[in-house]
Design an enzyme around this catalytic site. Structure first.
Site, PDB file in Angstrom:
ATOM      1  N   VAL A  41      30.919   5.128  73.663  1.00 56.61           N
ATOM      2  CA  VAL A  41      31.573   5.952  74.665  1.00 56.61           C
ATOM      3  C   VAL A  41      32.574   6.877  73.971  1.00 56.61           C
ATOM      4  CG1 VAL A  41      33.085   5.933  76.678  1.00 56.61           C
ATOM      5  CG2 VAL A  41      31.250   4.245  76.480  1.00 56.61           C
ATOM      6  N   GLN A 107      21.178   5.838  76.663  1.00 58.39           N
ATOM      7  CA  GLN A 107      21.524   4.485  77.107  1.00 58.39           C
ATOM      8  C   GLN A 107      22.054   4.499  78.538  1.00 58.39           C
ATOM      9  OE1 GLN A 107      24.916   1.883  75.774  1.00 58.39           O
ATOM     10  NE2 GLN A 107      23.256   0.693  74.865  1.00 58.39           N
ATOM     11  N   CYS A 136      27.853  -4.488  76.638  1.00 56.80           N
ATOM     12  CA  CYS A 136      29.232  -4.010  76.693  1.00 56.80           C
ATOM     13  C   CYS A 136      30.111  -5.022  77.424  1.00 56.80           C
ATOM     14  CB  CYS A 136      29.302  -2.663  77.394  1.00 56.80           C
ATOM     15  SG  CYS A 136      30.985  -2.024  77.547  1.00 56.80           S
ATOM     16  N   ASN A 241      23.147  -5.036  64.741  1.00 53.86           N
ATOM     17  CA  ASN A 241      24.369  -4.265  64.961  1.00 53.86           C
ATOM     18  C   ASN A 241      25.559  -5.178  64.717  1.00 53.86           C
ATOM     19  OD1 ASN A 241      26.181  -3.042  67.821  1.00 53.86           O
ATOM     20  ND2 ASN A 241      26.203  -2.214  65.762  1.00 53.86           N
ATOM     21  N   GLY A 242      26.515  -4.690  63.926  1.00 52.77           N
ATOM     22  CA  GLY A 242      27.718  -5.464  63.667  1.00 52.77           C
ATOM     23  C   GLY A 242      28.057  -5.557  62.196  1.00 52.77           C
ATOM     24  N   ASP A 243      29.200  -4.963  61.809  1.00 50.67           N
ATOM     25  CA  ASP A 243      29.776  -5.098  60.473  1.00 50.67           C
ATOM     26  C   ASP A 243      28.971  -4.440  59.355  1.00 50.67           C
ATOM     27  OD1 ASP A 243      31.786  -6.459  61.680  1.00 50.67           O
ATOM     28  OD2 ASP A 243      31.385  -8.404  60.766  1.00 50.67           O
ATOM     29  N   ALA A 265      28.175   1.362  64.230  1.00 48.27           N
ATOM     30  CA  ALA A 265      29.102   1.885  65.230  1.00 48.27           C
ATOM     31  C   ALA A 265      30.423   2.270  64.571  1.00 48.27           C
ATOM     32  CB  ALA A 265      29.322   0.870  66.350  1.00 48.27           C
TER      33      ALA A 265
END
Length: 452
Positions: A41, A107, A136, A241-243, A265
């Site tokens: 966002v 999305q 989310c 997804n993540g780190d 992200a």
């Protein structure tokens, strides 16, 4: 002075129209061996997506847009830049450009199959895939039963995906983005149900709903999920997804998880060039001036450009932390593009820089045409090992054979054809839906201290 006055649309001399470039639709294979820009966002605005594609992102997700919001928007094409704006009462709810269409995933935030389908049909001519936000954890999403709330209502979650897959033409891919559930057993049960809906890809944010971005992602849990999906034999891509900190770090993540691709992200919000093997350093000198010029040329709202610019940071080579602080103080006080004249320099360069980005994107090898039958009809494929094509991460099409694209694939309009784009009625109930189209979850993450 308006943007239109600054950027005259009349060319100095007529030129022959470019031949349209045709792109094969996305399949599960196109979600593999790549690095993706996560849905964010505010941070996932059009300029950021374009810069991510410039520096090697395989696919880009737009920010989550709630289904009802897009249904009340009016689609307007800017006659100067070709930007497609879905306008609300005061500003654009969502913006895109035809140059990113072959790589763009839209999305949706939804808790209603019917509304989700209407929202998808509203934007389907401007995107290549539809993704359902199921991860989310923010109240604005979960309070309406959307986002991570769907993890506790798997029947509703799967009914939305089933409805989307049934309503969308096969050229439009359907995917989902979830979080891990507290137990591995429950996670696998949910994953199995999602895969059976016919999705092309599944992104797994390796944190649970109650975990925050300051907590280390449990990426080691993903390997069992990937192996489970591969054993189902439907060829669905699993995206981690993540780190992940960037291009080189994606290799580490895939080694640990076995994931087919990696989504970024936080690191991308801090530096959209992180998709490159050689990301930009001293971003206040090498990235932000160009980003501002392109944003202004495309008509991106100043408040959004300011927000994104303040998030940018990277390694320091010539600049110092003091320089960065001084710059951010100036950014914080700026009330419009004109207040950044000494940073941006020659604003007129924005058009040329945008066209340069378009040239880089258009120069990408075309995807290989494949069967576009739904994943539930496909046969088992060879598992993608974590060590396979690691050097191709970021530009997966470089390792694939080239083939002529069939005429029936929908086109990616060239810049010369943008002005001919018809305006779609804002009311989806009156909008004719073609039989076939021719031609994810952490909102606004704060950059990690590791990226300094």
């Amino acid at each position: 002075m308006s943007r239109r006055e600054r950027s005259p649309s009349t060319p100095s001399s007529p030129r022959e129209a470019k031949r349209q470039k045709l792109e094969a639709p996305l399949t599960s294979e196109d979600y593999k061996n790549g690095i993706m820009l996560a849905p964010m966002v505010r941070s996932g605005a059009l300029p950021t997506r374009l810069f991510a594609l410039k520096y090697g992102a395989s696919l880009v997700w737009g920010p989550e847009i709630v289904d009802k919001a897009i249904l009340h928007a009016e689609r307007v094409v800017d006659p100067v830049t070709g930007v497609v704006n879905y306008n609300g009462k005061s500003r654009a709810i969502w913006s895109t450009h035809p140059i990113e269409k072959p790589y763009l995933i839209y999305q949706i935030g939804s808790a209603d199959p019917e509304l989700a389908v209407k929202a998808a049909k509203t934007v389907m001519n401007d995107v290549s895939g539809i993704d359902l936000n199921c991860g989310c954890p923010k109240p604005f999403s979960t309070s309406g039963g959307m986002g991570a709330a769907l993890l506790t209502t798997p029947d509703l979650l799967c009914s939305i995906l089933t409805a989307l897959r049934s309503a969308m033409p096969p050229e439009i891919s359907v995917s989902a983005k979830i979080r891990l559930l507290p137990t591995q057993e429950d996670t696998l049960k949910l994953v199995e149900r999602i895969i059976d809906t016919g999705v092309s890809a599944l992104t797994v944010h390796c944190r649970t709903r109650n975990m925050r971005k300051t907590e280390k992602a449990t990426i080691e849990r993903l390997r069992e999920v990937v192996e489970f999906v591969e054993k189902m034999g439907k060829g669905v891509a699993v995206i981690e997804n993540g780190d992940c900190l960037g291009y080189e770090d994606a290799k580490r993540v895939r080694e640990i998880t076995g994931a087919h691709s990696v989504m970024i992200a936080t690191a991308a919000e801090a530096n959209p060039s992180c998709f490159s093997p050689t990301p930009l350093v001293d971003v206040h000198r090498t990235l932000i001036p160009s980003y501002l010029r392109v944003s202004r040329y495309l008509g991106n709202h100043w408040a959004n450009s300011k927000f994104c610019g303040i998030q940018f940071r990277g390694n320091h080579v010539q600049n110092t932390r003091a320089d960065e602080k001084e710059f951010k103080d100036k950014f914080a006080k700026a009330k419009g593009y004109d207040h950044m004249d000494d940073v941006a320099g020659d604003w007129s360069q924005g058009k040329a820089e945008f066209e340069e980005i378009c040239g880089i994107i258009e120069a990408r090898p075309q995807r290989v045409p494949r069967s576009i039958s739904t994943p539930t009809d496909t046969t088992a494929t060879e598992p993608t090992l974590a060590s396979d094509s690691l050097d191709a991460v970021g530009l997966p099409w470089e390792t694939q054979a080239q083939a002529e694209t069939p005429k029936e694939w929908r086109p990616n309009p060239c810049l010369d054809d943008v002005l001919k784009t018809p305006k779609i009625p804002s009311n989806p109930a009156r909008m004719p839906i073609p039989a076939a189209v021719s031609g994810r979850d952490e909102p606004t993450p704060t950059p990690s201290p590791l990226i300094t």
